[in-house]
Design a protein around this motif. Structure first.
Motif, PDB file in Angstrom:
ATOM      1  N   GLY A   1       8.411   8.665  -1.043  1.00 38.27           N
ATOM      2  CA  GLY A   1       7.484   9.077  -0.209  1.00 38.27           C
ATOM      3  C   GLY A   1       6.976   8.396   0.635  1.00 38.27           C
ATOM      4  O   GLY A   1       6.121   7.747   0.458  1.00 38.27           O
ATOM      5  N   ARG A   2       6.986   8.598   1.942  1.00 36.91           N
ATOM      6  CA  ARG A   2       6.924   7.476   2.850  1.00 36.91           C
ATOM      7  C   ARG A   2       5.162   7.870   3.347  1.00 36.91           C
ATOM      8  O   ARG A   2       4.732   7.127   3.560  1.00 36.91           O
ATOM      9  N   ARG A   3       4.875   9.090   3.849  1.00 36.72           N
ATOM     10  CA  ARG A   3       3.363   9.680   3.586  1.00 36.72           C
ATOM     11  C   ARG A   3       2.110   9.118   2.796  1.00 36.72           C
ATOM     12  O   ARG A   3       1.424   8.799   3.266  1.00 36.72           O
ATOM     13  N   LYS A   4       3.305   9.312   1.173  1.00 36.45           N
ATOM     14  CA  LYS A   4       2.398   9.107   0.208  1.00 36.45           C
ATOM     15  C   LYS A   4       1.747   7.841   0.102  1.00 36.45           C
ATOM     16  O   LYS A   4       0.604   6.894  -0.118  1.00 36.45           O
ATOM     17  N   TYR A   5       2.686   6.601   0.695  1.00 34.54           N
ATOM     18  CA  TYR A   5       2.999   5.307  -0.007  1.00 34.54           C
ATOM     19  C   TYR A   5       1.835   4.782   1.624  1.00 34.54           C
ATOM     20  O   TYR A   5       1.367   3.709   1.965  1.00 34.54           O
ATOM     21  N   LEU A   6       1.820   5.472   2.728  1.00 29.37           N
ATOM     22  CA  LEU A   6       1.269   5.392   4.285  1.00 29.37           C
ATOM     23  C   LEU A   6      -0.415   5.539   4.079  1.00 29.37           C
ATOM     24  O   LEU A   6      -0.978   4.587   4.492  1.00 29.37           O
ATOM     25  N   THR A   7       0.024   6.127   3.433  1.00 29.08           N
ATOM     26  CA  THR A   7      -1.386   6.991   2.633  1.00 29.08           C
ATOM     27  C   THR A   7      -1.842   5.951   1.984  1.00 29.08           C
ATOM     28  O   THR A   7      -3.418   5.032   1.902  1.00 29.08           O
ATOM     29  N   TYR A   8      -1.855   5.195   0.542  1.00 25.83           N
ATOM     30  CA  TYR A   8      -2.028   4.308   0.046  1.00 25.83           C
ATOM     31  C   TYR A   8      -2.293   3.089   0.217  1.00 25.83           C
ATOM     32  O   TYR A   8      -4.002   2.695   0.287  1.00 25.83           O
ATOM     33  N   PHE A   9      -1.194   2.373   1.807  1.00 24.56           N
ATOM     34  CA  PHE A   9      -1.656   1.066   2.209  1.00 24.56           C
ATOM     35  C   PHE A   9      -2.855   1.300   3.176  1.00 24.56           C
ATOM     36  O   PHE A   9      -3.050   0.737   4.021  1.00 24.56           O
ATOM     37  N   SER A  10      -2.660   1.995   3.552  1.00 25.46           N
ATOM     38  CA  SER A  10      -4.117   3.131   4.827  1.00 25.46           C
ATOM     39  C   SER A  10      -5.161   2.687   4.403  1.00 25.46           C
ATOM     40  O   SER A  10      -6.162   2.137   4.957  1.00 25.46           O
ATOM     41  N   VAL A  11      -5.276   3.612   3.333  1.00 20.37           N
ATOM     42  CA  VAL A  11      -6.939   3.047   2.310  1.00 20.37           C
ATOM     43  C   VAL A  11      -7.235   1.755   2.104  1.00 20.37           C
ATOM     44  O   VAL A  11      -8.401   1.422   1.489  1.00 20.37           O
ATOM     45  N   LEU A  12      -5.991   1.420   1.687  1.00 18.43           N
ATOM     46  CA  LEU A  12      -5.906  -0.042   1.075  1.00 18.43           C
ATOM     47  C   LEU A  12      -6.516  -0.827   1.937  1.00 18.43           C
ATOM     48  O   LEU A  12      -7.387  -2.028   2.098  1.00 18.43           O
ATOM     49  N   THR A  13      -5.964  -0.750   3.077  1.00 19.37           N
ATOM     50  CA  THR A  13      -6.345  -1.434   4.754  1.00 19.37           C
ATOM     51  C   THR A  13      -7.683  -1.048   5.150  1.00 19.37           C
ATOM     52  O   THR A  13      -9.185  -3.027   5.008  1.00 19.37           O
ATOM     53  N   SER A  14      -8.274   0.278   4.610  1.00 18.31           N
ATOM     54  CA  SER A  14      -9.558   0.444   5.320  1.00 18.31           C
ATOM     55  C   SER A  14     -10.529  -0.429   4.127  1.00 18.31           C
ATOM     56  O   SER A  14     -11.801  -0.913   4.656  1.00 18.31           O
ATOM     57  N   ALA A  15     -10.539  -0.324   2.937  1.00 17.21           N
ATOM     58  CA  ALA A  15     -10.781  -0.282   1.687  1.00 17.21           C
ATOM     59  C   ALA A  15     -11.502  -2.331   2.277  1.00 17.21           C
ATOM     60  O   ALA A  15     -12.379  -2.630   1.979  1.00 17.21           O
ATOM     61  N   GLY A  16     -10.042  -2.619   2.774  1.00 20.59           N
ATOM     62  CA  GLY A  16     -10.433  -4.071   2.373  1.00 20.59           C
ATOM     63  C   GLY A  16     -11.993  -4.675   3.799  1.00 20.59           C
ATOM     64  O   GLY A  16     -12.586  -5.672   3.340  1.00 20.59           O
ATOM     65  N   VAL A  17     -11.193  -3.855   4.529  1.00 21.07           N
ATOM     66  CA  VAL A  17     -11.785  -3.930   6.131  1.00 21.07           C
ATOM     67  C   VAL A  17     -13.574  -3.928   5.090  1.00 21.07           C
ATOM     68  O   VAL A  17     -14.381  -4.517   6.181  1.00 21.07           O
ATOM     69  N   LEU A  18     -14.013  -2.754   4.745  1.00 18.23           N
ATOM     70  CA  LEU A  18     -15.328  -2.302   3.900  1.00 18.23           C
ATOM     71  C   LEU A  18     -15.377  -3.285   3.490  1.00 18.23           C
ATOM     72  O   LEU A  18     -16.520  -3.967   3.645  1.00 18.23           O
ATOM     73  N   SER A  19     -14.890  -4.051   2.624  1.00 18.36           N
ATOM     74  CA  SER A  19     -15.424  -5.268   2.058  1.00 18.36           C
ATOM     75  C   SER A  19     -15.811  -6.554   2.359  1.00 18.36           C
ATOM     76  O   SER A  19     -16.529  -7.229   1.776  1.00 18.36           O
TER      77      SER A  19
END
Length: 338
Positions: free
Chosen positions: A11-29
């Motif tokens: 599922g491309r949308r599912k993995y896009l969600t995962y890595f978008s959340v990881l990106t945002s979490a990293g920037v927030l950190s």
């Protein structure tokens, strides 16, 4: 490519969600992690950029799932142009945060992370209905070609991307060291390019509706050569203003067209895999160009000659790209399978 292939299957949308959340979490950190943790901070910075690159790769692979082949260049350009608008908007929010909350210097990280997360989730939600219609395997590309032509195509994209990245990364340095411009003047020029890039990117890619897209790509390369030539002989701020306007016509359109053309020749069931390779040649397009620019800047003690050398990358990339495109259009070989 490995993560892209996994996304193709699960599922491309599912993995896009995962890595978008990881990106945002990293920037927030990055907005709260103490600077004293140097190695942890640098490691988190690298991992966040990795997640960001993967998210963009999967995002690019969805282009062939939400549009027909004859619409992809225009849709790619429209989306790329909106990216410049988003960049300006996010920058204005960060500048406002710095102005009104000077005691929180890293608030911009938090705002950038939330900005990316919000628009990513919105885009993923809007893609749902379109991607669900194209989950069936076995869809063939419109232009079959061999591994050899596939590699030629990626090489042409890589060389053009290398040249574009040199312009993006070193124009500010050229303005400050060669022309003696202030940071404020350079900032105004960069903002001008961002603001004009949206309408120009949309207009140029929309032009492919009436003209062959490869011809339009070649036209953008010609404009890039003119931009570099003008930069080599420029000697004032107003020269760079004119060059910036000309740059805005191709800085987004050439990259959007390369993405759109690549989407036409990859099978939909393995688009994540192939856009993983596309991501390698475009995201890693900051090795040869900067190395060439740096070596010539030192060797000739002039950034003008260094910029002039980038013309070779543009022309060589265009020649290889045209050769690959013409050959794959005539090829009866099978497309490289997943």
């Amino acid at each position: 490519p490995l993560i892209g292939r996994i996304a193709d299957v699960h599922g491309r949308r599912k993995y896009l969600t995962y890595f978008s959340v990881l990106t945002s979490a990293g920037v927030l950190s990055l907005s709260v992690l103490p600077y004293s943790h140097v190695y942890l901070y640098c490691s988190l910075f690298i991992l966040t950029n990795l997640a960001y690159t993967v998210s963009l790769s999967i995002y690019d692979s969805l282009l062939s799932h939400i549009s027909e082949p004859d619409q992809r260049n225009r849709l790619s350009g429209f989306a790329w142009g909106f990216g410049y608008i988003g960049g300006v908007l996010c920058l204005l929010l960060v500048m406002a945060a710095q102005k009104y909350f000077p005691e929180l210097p890293r608030l911009g990280f938090a705002m950038t992370g939330l900005f990316y997360l919000g628009f990513s989730l919105m885009a993923i939600g809007l893609m749902r209905s379109a991607t669900e219609k194209t989950r069936q395997p076995g869809v063939r590309p419109s232009l079959p070609f061999s591994i050899k032509h596939y590699l030629y195509l990626l090489m042409g994209i890589w060389l053009i991307s290398e040249a574009i990245d040199v312009v993006i990364y070193f124009t500010g340095l050229f303005g400050s060291t060669t022309l003696g411009l202030s940071k404020l003047e350079i900032g105004k020029l960069l903002l001008l390019v961002q603001l004009l890039a949206f309408p120009f990117t949309w207009a140029v890619t929309h032009f492919t509706k009436r003209q062959n897209s490869l011809k339009v790509i070649n036209l953008t390369v010609v404009v890039w050569v003119v931009v570099i030539g003008a930069m080599v002989v420029s000697n004032s701020y107003w020269h760079l203003v004119a060059i910036s306007v000309l740059t805005a016509t191709v800085i987004g359109s050439s990259q959007a067209l390369l993405r759109g053309e690549f989407s036409k020749i990859v099978p939909m069931e393995s688009s994540g895999l192939h856009f993983g390779f596309f991501s390698i040649v475009t995201r890693a397009a900051n090795m040869l160009g900067p190395l060439l620019f740096g070596a010539l800047s030192v060797g000739f003690s002039s950034q003008r000659w260094a910029f002039a050398s980038i013309i070779v990358l543009f022309l060589l990339g265009a020649i290889i790209l045209n050769r690959a495109h013409h050959r794959l259009a005539r090829s009866d070989d099978d497309f490289p399978s997943a």
